[in-house]
Design a protein around this motif. Structure first.
Motif, PDB file in Angstrom:
ATOM      1  N   SER A   8       0.998  -0.956   0.052  1.00 30.50           N
ATOM      2  CA  SER A   8       0.072   0.444   0.356  1.00 30.50           C
ATOM      3  C   SER A   8       0.604   1.056  -0.223  1.00 30.50           C
ATOM      4  CB  SER A   8      -0.928  -0.079   1.346  1.00 30.50           C
ATOM      5  OG  SER A   8      -0.383   0.238   2.391  1.00 30.50           O
ATOM      6  N   ASN A   9       2.027   1.189   0.379  1.00 31.81           N
ATOM      7  CA  ASN A   9       2.784   2.612   0.426  1.00 31.81           C
ATOM      8  C   ASN A   9       3.957   2.497  -0.033  1.00 31.81           C
ATOM      9  OD1 ASN A   9       2.008   3.510   2.626  1.00 31.81           O
ATOM     10  ND2 ASN A   9       3.634   2.252   4.120  1.00 31.81           N
ATOM     11  N   CYS A  10       4.160   1.543  -1.769  1.00 35.98           N
ATOM     12  CA  CYS A  10       5.142   1.287  -2.715  1.00 35.98           C
ATOM     13  C   CYS A  10       4.573   1.817  -3.963  1.00 35.98           C
ATOM     14  CB  CYS A  10       5.413   0.003  -2.858  1.00 35.98           C
ATOM     15  SG  CYS A  10       6.877  -0.447  -3.753  1.00 35.98           S
TER      16      CYS A  10
ATOM     17  N   ARG B 231       3.523  -0.603   8.462  1.00 38.09           N
ATOM     18  CA  ARG B 231       2.435   0.503   7.901  1.00 38.09           C
ATOM     19  C   ARG B 231       3.057   1.987   7.534  1.00 38.09           C
ATOM     20  NH1 ARG B 231      -2.210  -2.554  11.345  1.00 38.09           N
ATOM     21  NH2 ARG B 231      -3.022  -3.723   9.708  1.00 38.09           N
ATOM     22  N   THR B 232       3.846   2.159   8.374  1.00 34.87           N
ATOM     23  CA  THR B 232       4.310   4.034   8.896  1.00 34.87           C
ATOM     24  C   THR B 232       5.630   3.876   8.327  1.00 34.87           C
ATOM     25  OG1 THR B 232       5.143   2.761  11.209  1.00 34.87           O
ATOM     26  CG2 THR B 232       2.191   3.580  11.039  1.00 34.87           C
TER      27      THR B 232
ATOM     28  N   PRO C 279       8.610   4.261   5.657  1.00 35.83           N
ATOM     29  CA  PRO C 279       8.429   4.593   4.395  1.00 35.83           C
ATOM     30  C   PRO C 279       8.933   2.759   3.231  1.00 35.83           C
ATOM     31  CG  PRO C 279      10.150   6.219   5.343  1.00 35.83           C
ATOM     32  CD  PRO C 279       9.743   5.706   6.433  1.00 35.83           C
ATOM     33  N   TRP C 280       8.473   2.594   2.505  1.00 32.71           N
ATOM     34  CA  TRP C 280       8.254   1.308   2.072  1.00 32.71           C
ATOM     35  C   TRP C 280       9.827   0.798   1.940  1.00 32.71           C
ATOM     36  CZ3 TRP C 280      10.680   0.064  -2.661  1.00 32.71           C
ATOM     37  CH2 TRP C 280      10.909   0.906  -3.545  1.00 32.71           C
TER      38      TRP C 280
END
Length: 231
Positions: A63-65, A130-131, A133-134
């Protein structure tokens, strides 16, 4: 700060090997055949909580990438753990191991034996993914560099020291040993390629150190409480 050369960066990551949980007293007793059935059950039940959260951790990374290429590569990990249909995947194979050491599927799935220390450590790992950096979240998974050798030793020890465990209970390890070798190389390549500054490199080292602490915290909890009776 200027980033160090890739070889030096990789050496810094590999230097964390002594912090991995292979040398934890609980693992040493396991490999020596010194665990009771109750202790093996406590280990399997608590390790289940880690296993079932891995896919959530990997989904958080996805979700962060921002890179489609890396997302396509990373989603295969979720498939490996969750399978493509009920009854498949690494998590399912871990349940079969738990059943092989004498637990019921129900008591594994309802997590009645999961210790507070285990839950706290694993939840912290998922929250990290989740929080942060990827790249840091991916770097935390570089324990894959160390895990293949441990799995081989563990599988051999379980077969030799605990012959009452049915062979079908070892499917998680027999399938995972090969997978983790390729994943470890791919993870390292991603982290090296995308840690462009010295600050990012140091953050990756710190992330791997954190993951080592998470794993050891899980075993600390199991080691402390498992000798107190049936989970």
């Amino acid at each position: 700060m200027t980033a160090v050369a890739p070889a030096e960066f990789v050496a810094e990551l590999r230097a964390l090997a002594p912090r991995y949980w292979d040398s934890h007293p609980f693992h040493l007793r396991m490999h020596a055949g010194q665990l009771s059935k109750h202790e093996l059950q406590a280990w399997a039940a608590n390790r289940w909580y880690y296993q079932r959260c891995i896919a959530q951790k990997d989904a958080a990374i996805l979700s962060n990438c921002p890179s489609p290429e890396i997302r396509r590569q990373w989603r295969e990990r979720i498939i490996w753990h969750d399978g493509t249909r009920p009854g498949e995947g690494g998590a399912e194979n871990w349940i079969r191991l738990a059943e092989a050491v004498g637990l019921t599927r129900e008591e594994v799935l309802d997590e009645r034996h999961v210790l507070p220390g285990t839950r706290f450590a694993v939840d912290a790992y998922v929250n990290f993914a989740r929080t942060k950096p990827w790249v840091e979240a991916i770097a935390s998974g570089l324990t894959e560099m160390f895990s293949g050798a441990l799995m081989r030793r563990r599988l051999a020890a379980l077969r030799e020291q605990y012959p009452w465990i049915a062979e079908e209970g070892f499917a998680y390890f027999t399938n995972r040993i090969e997978a983790v070798a390729g994943e470890g190389r791919a993870t390292l390549d991603i982290v090296v390629e995308h840690s462009l500054t010295r600050e990012q490199q140091l953050a990756a080292v710190a992330a791997l150190s954190f993951k080592c602490d998470v794993l050891r915290a899980v075993l600390d909890a199991v080691d402390y409480y498992s000798g107190k009776g049936k989970p």
